[in-house]
Each structure stands twice: as C-alpha cells, then as structure tokens.
Design a protein around this motif. Structure first.
Motif, PDB file in Angstrom:
ATOM      1  N   SER A  24       0.804  -1.206   0.000  1.00 32.71           N
ATOM      2  CA  SER A  24       0.000   0.000   0.000  1.00 32.71           C
ATOM      3  C   SER A  24       0.846   1.269   0.000  1.00 32.71           C
ATOM      4  O   SER A  24       0.337   2.353  -0.267  1.00 32.71           O
ATOM      5  N   GLY A  25       2.134   1.142   0.292  1.00 34.38           N
ATOM      6  CA  GLY A  25       3.000   2.304   0.359  1.00 34.38           C
ATOM      7  C   GLY A  25       2.848   3.069   1.658  1.00 34.38           C
ATOM      8  O   GLY A  25       3.410   4.141   1.810  1.00 34.38           O
ATOM      9  N   GLU A  26       2.098   2.553   2.634  1.00 36.56           N
ATOM     10  CA  GLU A  26       1.900   3.243   3.902  1.00 36.56           C
ATOM     11  C   GLU A  26       3.122   3.068   4.800  1.00 36.56           C
ATOM     12  O   GLU A  26       3.901   2.141   4.655  1.00 36.56           O
ATOM     13  N   GLU A  27       3.233   3.980   5.774  1.00 35.85           N
ATOM     14  CA  GLU A  27       4.357   3.923   6.690  1.00 35.85           C
ATOM     15  C   GLU A  27       4.098   2.916   7.799  1.00 35.85           C
ATOM     16  O   GLU A  27       2.977   2.728   8.242  1.00 35.85           O
ATOM     17  N   LEU A  28       5.164   2.253   8.238  1.00 35.20           N
ATOM     18  CA  LEU A  28       5.092   1.301   9.335  1.00 35.20           C
ATOM     19  C   LEU A  28       5.755   1.922  10.554  1.00 35.20           C
ATOM     20  O   LEU A  28       6.867   2.397  10.496  1.00 35.20           O
ATOM     21  N   GLY A  29       5.041   1.935  11.673  1.00 36.77           N
ATOM     22  CA  GLY A  29       5.648   2.485  12.883  1.00 36.77           C
ATOM     23  C   GLY A  29       4.853   3.666  13.399  1.00 36.77           C
ATOM     24  O   GLY A  29       3.664   3.774  13.139  1.00 36.77           O
ATOM     25  N   PRO A  30       5.466   4.590  14.132  1.00 38.36           N
ATOM     26  CA  PRO A  30       6.904   4.580  14.420  1.00 38.36           C
ATOM     27  C   PRO A  30       7.267   3.672  15.591  1.00 38.36           C
ATOM     28  O   PRO A  30       6.461   3.456  16.489  1.00 38.36           O
ATOM     29  N   VAL A  31       8.491   3.157  15.556  1.00 39.98           N
ATOM     30  CA  VAL A  31       9.039   2.368  16.650  1.00 39.98           C
ATOM     31  C   VAL A  31       9.869   3.305  17.516  1.00 39.98           C
ATOM     32  O   VAL A  31      10.743   4.013  17.009  1.00 39.98           O
ATOM     33  N   ARG A  32       9.571   3.329  18.807  1.00 43.69           N
ATOM     34  CA  ARG A  32      10.315   4.224  19.703  1.00 43.69           C
ATOM     35  C   ARG A  32      11.655   3.611  20.086  1.00 43.69           C
ATOM     36  O   ARG A  32      11.737   2.440  20.450  1.00 43.69           O
ATOM     37  N   LEU A  33      12.715   4.448  20.019  1.00 43.87           N
ATOM     38  CA  LEU A  33      14.051   4.050  20.444  1.00 43.87           C
ATOM     39  C   LEU A  33      14.602   5.101  21.387  1.00 43.87           C
ATOM     40  O   LEU A  33      14.459   6.307  21.140  1.00 43.87           O
ATOM     41  N   ASN A  34      15.233   4.657  22.471  1.00 47.60           N
ATOM     42  CA  ASN A  34      15.879   5.561  23.410  1.00 47.60           C
ATOM     43  C   ASN A  34      17.384   5.485  23.228  1.00 47.60           C
ATOM     44  O   ASN A  34      17.971   4.407  23.295  1.00 47.60           O
ATOM     45  N   LEU A 127      13.189   8.558  17.643  1.00 44.37           N
ATOM     46  CA  LEU A 127      14.383   8.506  18.482  1.00 44.37           C
ATOM     47  C   LEU A 127      14.340   9.600  19.532  1.00 44.37           C
ATOM     48  O   LEU A 127      14.120  10.779  19.214  1.00 44.37           O
ATOM     49  N   HIS A 128      14.574   9.217  20.790  1.00 45.02           N
ATOM     50  CA  HIS A 128      14.682  10.159  21.897  1.00 45.02           C
ATOM     51  C   HIS A 128      16.064   9.971  22.534  1.00 45.02           C
ATOM     52  O   HIS A 128      16.418   8.862  22.921  1.00 45.02           O
ATOM     53  N   VAL A 129      16.809  11.041  22.627  1.00 42.08           N
ATOM     54  CA  VAL A 129      18.173  10.973  23.155  1.00 42.08           C
ATOM     55  C   VAL A 129      18.202  11.615  24.539  1.00 42.08           C
ATOM     56  O   VAL A 129      17.741  12.743  24.729  1.00 42.08           O
ATOM     57  N   TYR A 130      18.763  10.878  25.508  1.00 39.78           N
ATOM     58  CA  TYR A 130      18.826  11.350  26.888  1.00 39.78           C
ATOM     59  C   TYR A 130      20.263  11.283  27.390  1.00 39.78           C
ATOM     60  O   TYR A 130      21.090  10.531  26.875  1.00 39.78           O
ATOM     61  N   LYS A 131      20.508  12.038  28.448  1.00 37.74           N
ATOM     62  CA  LYS A 131      21.804  12.013  29.095  1.00 37.74           C
ATOM     63  C   LYS A 131      21.830  10.914  30.144  1.00 37.74           C
ATOM     64  O   LYS A 131      20.846  10.687  30.841  1.00 37.74           O
ATOM     65  N   ARG A 132      22.963  10.204  30.247  1.00 42.26           N
ATOM     66  CA  ARG A 132      23.127   9.238  31.324  1.00 42.26           C
ATOM     67  C   ARG A 132      23.420  10.018  32.609  1.00 42.26           C
ATOM     68  O   ARG A 132      24.437  10.698  32.721  1.00 42.26           O
ATOM     69  N   GLU A 167      14.570  16.048  29.870  1.00 41.30           N
ATOM     70  CA  GLU A 167      13.217  15.667  29.495  1.00 41.30           C
ATOM     71  C   GLU A 167      12.828  14.349  30.156  1.00 41.30           C
ATOM     72  O   GLU A 167      13.667  13.487  30.394  1.00 41.30           O
ATOM     73  N   GLU A 168      11.534  14.231  30.450  1.00 45.01           N
ATOM     74  CA  GLU A 168      10.960  13.014  31.022  1.00 45.01           C
ATOM     75  C   GLU A 168      11.707  12.566  32.275  1.00 45.01           C
ATOM     76  O   GLU A 168      12.062  11.401  32.435  1.00 45.01           O
ATOM     77  N   VAL A 169      11.981  13.526  33.154  1.00 46.16           N
ATOM     78  CA  VAL A 169      12.681  13.243  34.403  1.00 46.16           C
ATOM     79  C   VAL A 169      11.668  13.181  35.542  1.00 46.16           C
ATOM     80  O   VAL A 169      10.784  14.031  35.642  1.00 46.16           O
ATOM     81  N   THR A 170      11.773  12.154  36.388  1.00 42.41           N
ATOM     82  CA  THR A 170      10.939  12.043  37.576  1.00 42.41           C
ATOM     83  C   THR A 170      11.832  12.056  38.814  1.00 42.41           C
ATOM     84  O   THR A 170      12.996  11.642  38.765  1.00 42.41           O
ATOM     85  N   TYR A 171      11.277  12.554  39.920  1.00 39.45           N
ATOM     86  CA  TYR A 171      12.044  12.668  41.159  1.00 39.45           C
ATOM     87  C   TYR A 171      11.314  11.964  42.301  1.00 39.45           C
ATOM     88  O   TYR A 171      10.081  12.025  42.392  1.00 39.45           O
ATOM     89  N   THR A 172      12.068  11.295  43.151  1.00 35.98           N
ATOM     90  CA  THR A 172      11.529  10.716  44.377  1.00 35.98           C
ATOM     91  C   THR A 172      12.498  11.002  45.510  1.00 35.98           C
ATOM     92  O   THR A 172      13.714  11.070  45.306  1.00 35.98           O
ATOM     93  N   VAL A 209      16.603   6.267  30.473  1.00 30.71           N
ATOM     94  CA  VAL A 209      17.795   5.445  30.243  1.00 30.71           C
ATOM     95  C   VAL A 209      18.679   5.268  31.470  1.00 30.71           C
ATOM     96  O   VAL A 209      19.601   4.452  31.450  1.00 30.71           O
ATOM     97  N   SER A 210      18.441   6.022  32.546  1.00 34.65           N
ATOM     98  CA  SER A 210      19.341   5.936  33.690  1.00 34.65           C
ATOM     99  C   SER A 210      18.701   6.558  34.918  1.00 34.65           C
ATOM    100  O   SER A 210      17.622   7.160  34.856  1.00 34.65           O
TER     101      SER A 210
END
Length: 273
Positions: A24-34, A127-132, A167-172, A209-210
């Motif tokens: 069909s020519g349609e796109e597959l995904g997106p697949v998330r990668l960290n 693709l989402h890139v984070y700091k360790r 980004e996407e940081v949680t604290y406890t 990622v960490s």
C-alpha cells in the motif's frame, strides 16, 4: 489470557506488516528508540522474506543517507551533520548512528525500494536521546525564603533539579531512617528540631535510560539558624522604631556639634576684637 509471543511468531507478524506496508505504500511504525548522549543507536529494519532490497533512503528533517545493502562501501551521507557517524552493520539493512547528541532526537523514516515493486516500503522510528545521569548532574537547594524556625523547629523546603535541565525526568525522595519513599516530586518539606539528629534525605532522579541520586542533611541546611529564625549568634532584628531613634540621636548629635562650633568661633572673634 495469552502470554508473550514467541520470537519466531513475532518476526513473522512484523514481516507480514512490512508486506502490507509495501503493498500500500503506507508507513510502518513509528518504533520508539531511546538513545544515550555520546553512544550509538541502531535502526533495525524488517524486510519481507524473499524480497531483494535495491536501496534504502534514510530521511529525518531532510535526506540523511542512501544505503545499498550488500555493498562493502559505507553509506552515502547526504546530510553532513551525520558525516563519519553512520555505519551499516555487516552490510545489512540496519543503520547505526554513533556519537549521539540531543540534536539527533526526532523521527527517522526508511524508504525501502525492493526489486519488482513500484511502491516503496516505509518504516519509521521515533528517536529520543537522553543524558546518562550522574550525581554531579543533580542539584539540591533550599527554596527561596523557605527556611523558617518556629519554637526551635526548622522547616525547610528542598528542591531537586538537574543542572542543564532534562526531558521526562521524575524525582523521588527517600530518607535513610525510613528506607522508603517519603515524597514523590521535585520538592520536599522537612521539619527538623534544632540541635537534634536527623537522617539525611536523598533525591533520586530518573529518565528513560538511567537514574542517579544525591543526599543532603537537613541539619546542615538549618545550621546557623537559631530558634528565633535568625542566624545564630546575631541579635534580634532592629525594629523600625529603633532605627528611627538612632537616626534622631545622630541628627541631634550633629546639631549640638554645629552649635558648639559656632559658639567657639563667636567667642574667639570677640576676644580678637
């Protein structure tokens, strides 16, 4: 209730989706990668079994590279921001980006052209890139004007954050004595009885990622504050009335000095006459 799919069945399912997308020519995904700053990430393609891939065009904000599978030559890099950072593992269908940075975050699309078909297959990756995270990235400071002492008890609000943000940081928050989470969120209110022991509190920051943590002693934060709420060793604050009285004394002193000088000058002049 169905359990996880066997790897072989999962591969067949992905292959079927790829065939459908190719038809069909349609796109597959997106697949998330960290991804992680300074490290690499690999986009792995699923190609229908029996298909011969002529070329793969990789697109982000613009066309970044063209790959011809099976060739020993490196990919043809179009976008110079990816120069010397792209490779095709084992000459296959996957693309690897090395030395990741925050700027690499985004959507990547593989346009796959196969022999004998007119419609390409599209597969997408988010693709989402984070700091360790490390302890040095975590900053714990008292909230502005948050340190208060009442009847010998120090109340302080501690704020936890990442230097440079994230980004996407949680604290406890946990406390050593309780060995359990005492608060969720970037801030915590601590009540500490002055001149009494209190266990440190620990802020743990997490991203996809960490994770890392840093501890602080409420006693150290409250140190230097007396039960009156002012720095230890200092007197109570000077009131407005006291300030007004002091200023009045200064003015009167200056006035008396001026009168005295005028009297002396007048007396000396009379003697000379």
């Amino acid at each position: 209730m169905l359990g996880p799919l066997p790897p072989s069945l999962l591969f067949l399912l992905l292959a079927f989706q790829a065939v459908a997308a190719g038809a069909s020519g349609e796109e597959l995904g997106p697949v998330r990668l960290n991804g992680i700053w300074g490290e690499s990430v690999t986009f792995s393609l699923v190609v229908p079994r029996g298909s011969r891939v002529d070329s793969i065009v990789w697109i982000a904000k613009s066309t970044i590279a063209i790959v011809e599978p099976g060739k020993e030559a490196p990919p043809l890099v179009i976008d110079q921001r990816y120069r010397e950072r792209l490779r095709v593992p084992d000459g296959g269908y996957s693309l690897q980006i090395m030395d990741l940075s925050q700027e690499d975050t985004g959507t990547y699309t593989a346009q796959i052209t196969t022999e004998g078909t007119t419609e390409p297959i599209f597969q997408r990756f988010a693709l989402h890139v984070y700091k360790r995270l490390t302890e040095s990235d975590i900053n714990i400071v008292p909230g502005q004007d948050s340190v208060r002492t009442v009847n010998g008890t120090c109340n302080v609000t501690l704020n936890c954050s990442l230097l440079g943000g994230g980004e996407e940081v949680t604290y406890t928050w946990t406390q050593t004595a309780e060995s359990s989470v005492v608060s969720s969120g970037a801030s915590i209110l601590i009540s500490h009885r002055l001149r009494s022991g209190v266990s440190p509190v620990t802020c743990m920051a997490r991203n996809p990622v960490s994770s890392s943590s840093k501890s602080i002693s409420p006693q150290e934060v409250c140190e230097g504050f007396s039960s009156t709420g002012f720095p230890a060793g200092s007197s109570s604050p000077v009131t407005y009335c006291q300030v007004k009285g002091i200023l009045l004394l200064v003015v009167l002193g200056a006035l008396l000095t001026a009168i005295g000088m005028v009297h002396v000058l007048t007396r000396d002049k009379e003697r000379l006459d």
